[in-house]
Scaffold this motif. Structure first.
Motif, mmCIF file in Angstrom:
data_model
loop_
_atom_site.group_PDB
_atom_site.id
_atom_site.type_symbol
_atom_site.label_atom_id
_atom_site.label_comp_id
_atom_site.label_asym_id
_atom_site.label_seq_id
_atom_site.Cartn_x
_atom_site.Cartn_y
_atom_site.Cartn_z
ATOM 1 N N PRO A 34 43.856 21.160 70.647
ATOM 2 C CA PRO A 34 44.326 21.336 69.881
ATOM 3 C C PRO A 34 44.139 21.290 68.541
ATOM 4 N N GLU A 35 42.848 19.738 68.432
ATOM 5 C CA GLU A 35 42.379 20.207 66.668
ATOM 6 C C GLU A 35 40.910 20.803 67.415
ATOM 7 N N SER A 36 41.896 22.258 66.462
ATOM 8 C CA SER A 36 40.599 22.914 66.794
ATOM 9 C C SER A 36 40.063 23.598 65.973
ATOM 10 N N PHE A 37 38.878 24.410 66.281
ATOM 11 C CA PHE A 37 38.181 25.134 64.774
ATOM 12 C C PHE A 37 37.987 26.605 64.891
ATOM 13 N N VAL A 38 38.741 27.075 63.718
ATOM 14 C CA VAL A 38 39.133 28.613 64.289
ATOM 15 C C VAL A 38 38.340 29.213 62.643
ATOM 16 N N ARG A 39 37.871 30.333 62.250
ATOM 17 C CA ARG A 39 37.519 31.542 61.175
ATOM 18 C C ARG A 39 38.505 32.346 61.522
ATOM 19 N N VAL A 50 45.897 22.833 63.975
ATOM 20 C CA VAL A 50 46.358 22.686 64.372
ATOM 21 C C VAL A 50 46.324 23.720 65.832
ATOM 22 N N LEU A 51 46.276 23.514 67.372
ATOM 23 C CA LEU A 51 46.419 24.967 68.006
ATOM 24 C C LEU A 51 47.433 24.581 68.370
ATOM 25 N N PHE A 52 48.165 25.847 68.004
ATOM 26 C CA PHE A 52 49.857 26.596 68.624
ATOM 27 C C PHE A 52 50.506 27.510 69.133
ATOM 28 N N GLY A 346 47.330 24.392 57.857
ATOM 29 C CA GLY A 346 46.392 23.446 58.927
ATOM 30 C C GLY A 346 47.075 24.063 59.963
ATOM 31 N N LEU A 347 47.975 24.754 60.292
ATOM 32 C CA LEU A 347 48.541 24.911 61.982
ATOM 33 C C LEU A 347 48.150 25.863 62.274
ATOM 34 N N ILE A 348 47.724 26.848 64.025
ATOM 35 C CA ILE A 348 47.757 28.707 64.075
ATOM 36 C C ILE A 348 48.676 28.538 65.087
ATOM 37 N N VAL A 349 49.779 29.664 64.287
ATOM 38 C CA VAL A 349 50.334 30.424 65.443
ATOM 39 C C VAL A 349 50.561 31.514 65.279
ATOM 40 N N GLN A 376 51.464 16.054 66.658
ATOM 41 C CA GLN A 376 51.579 17.319 65.504
ATOM 42 C C GLN A 376 52.286 18.157 65.853
ATOM 43 N N ILE A 377 52.840 17.992 67.183
ATOM 44 C CA ILE A 377 54.770 18.714 67.070
ATOM 45 C C ILE A 377 55.627 18.741 65.905
ATOM 46 N N ASN A 378 55.565 17.212 65.378
ATOM 47 C CA ASN A 378 56.583 16.898 64.553
ATOM 48 C C ASN A 378 56.038 17.680 63.202
#
Length: 389
Positions: A34-39, A50-52, A346-349, A376-378
């Motif tokens: 869930p707590e991911s790192f992305v570019r 946060v990875l969703f 800060g949310l990956i969707v 995280q869902i909230n």
């Protein structure tokens, strides 16, 4: 003068980009947690968000028991399998994976493929003949669509029916001119997040003497009391249940659970099984450990299903089975803008648009994991509300 391959490819890519279809994958620098790192393609450094959007539904990709099994397998077997399954590529790990999958799904046998895509593609190719009509849902996965194309090349007839339309399936079965028929459907459809009407399809298939194949890629590990997919949830058993190891099981590969004669037919004639190098020892060990963990410990499935229920309660939406939740936007540009706004917060969707879904039917595709927290869902629910979605 004829154009070079490079020139033709460049022209096609130019048109693709002008049509707004260019996609640039995000690059993850850590695991699917869930707590991911992305570019993104435009960034040089990764950001935490946060990875969703992951299919690691049960969080097993980082489970310590599975990681330990992978490390042990490398020490014992090395990193490569050394050949295709019918030459030198079958180890006791492959045999154990198939036995575990058969035991867990309740089928007499199971066949282990390198990917779920290969499992669908080669199963349809292997059973095809001029005596067969395949009836396929219009929204089935690309691997089923390509498998149907291969089956047609082998002389099979093909009928594509409207999405989840049992009456259309029955009409196709009633009017077929071939001796045999196979109804094939996704279990949990990967874009709209709905279940196939399996009880009705089973009834119709049995009434007309047809076979039934279900691709349970997204519902195995997520739907049913023990997470065993649509057969468990609905209490019926299709002739073929396809499951993938790359989603809830957290690894890679595809498994076809079926009868022993059909399994042996696949081992002898499914081309990607016969001619592809078999799954690596580390992959096989991971799948085996994940299957054993699902059998022994139902808590990840329960946690995922609790998160799904909590999402719908928080959003005030109709409860549904499965971790795939579409947030319908419509306009493609609006969906892309919403996805970018969520990433800034800060949310990956991801935004899903044509040709994956119909034009004008773009959506944000949320996927929940057992490892998401309610906080995280909230946060995602609140941001979606702020965006008017």
């Amino acid at each position: 003068m004829n154009k070079s391959l490079e020139e033709v490819a460049s022209a096609r890519l130019d048109t693709w980009g002008k049509d707004g279809l260019w996609r640039s994958p995000s690059v993850f620098t850590r695991g699917q947690v869930p707590e991911s790192f992305v570019r993104t393609a435009a960034e040089h450094t990764a950001r935490q968000a946060v990875l969703f959007s992951s299919s690691n539904y049960l969080g097993l990709a980082e489970h310590p028991e599975i990681k330990s099994a992978v490390k042990d397998s490398v020490d014992r077997y090395g990193v490569g399998s050394g050949g295709s399954r019918l030459t030198t590529g079958t180890s006791d790990l492959h045999v154990a994976v198939e036995a575990a999958a058969a035991r867990l799904t309740g089928y007499p046998d199971a066949v282990f493929f390198a990917t779920g895509y290969q499992a669908n593609l080669s199963t349809l190719q292997a059973v095809a003949s001029p005596e067969l009509t395949i009836i396929s849902d219009a929204r089935n996965h690309a691997s089923i669509i390509d498998g149907c194309r291969l089956a047609k090349a082998s002389g099979a007839s093909l009928v594509v029916t409207p999405h989840r339309d049992t009456r259309a399936v029955e009409a196709a079965l009633a009017t077929r001119t071939t001796k045999y028929a196979l109804v094939v459907t996704d279990g949990l459809f990967s874009m709209d997040g709905v279940l196939a009407p399996l009880p009705e399809l089973t009834r119709v298939a049995r009434e007309y003497g047809a076979w039934l194949m279900v691709d349970d890629a997204h519902s195995f590990g997520t739907v049913g009391d023990r997470g065993l997919g649509l057969p468990e949830y609905f209490g019926v058993q299709p002739d073929i249940q396809v499951i993938t190891a790359s989603k809830a099981l957290g690894a890679e590969g595809g498994l076809v659970a079926t009868s022993k004669p059909v399994a042996q037919l696949l081992r002898q004639q499914a081309r990607s099984f016969v001619f592809s190098t078999s799954p690596a020892p580390a992959t096989s060990a991971a799948v085996l450990a994940a299957l054993k963990l699902m059998e022994a410990d139902p808590s990840p499935v329960r946690q995922l299903q609790d998160n799904i229920s909590y999402w719908h309660h928080t959003r005030g939406t109709t409860p549904q089975q499965g971790p795939i939740i579409p947030v319908h936007v419509g306009n493609e540009a609006a969906a892309m803008s919403a996805s970018a706004a969520l990433l800034d917060r800060g949310l990956i969707v991801p935004a899903i648009r044509w040709p994956t879904v119909a034009r004008g039917a773009a959506l944000l595709r949320v996927t929940l994991m057992a490892t998401h927290t309610r906080t995280q869902i909230n946060a995602l629910c609140a941001e979606l509300e702020q965006l008017g979605l």
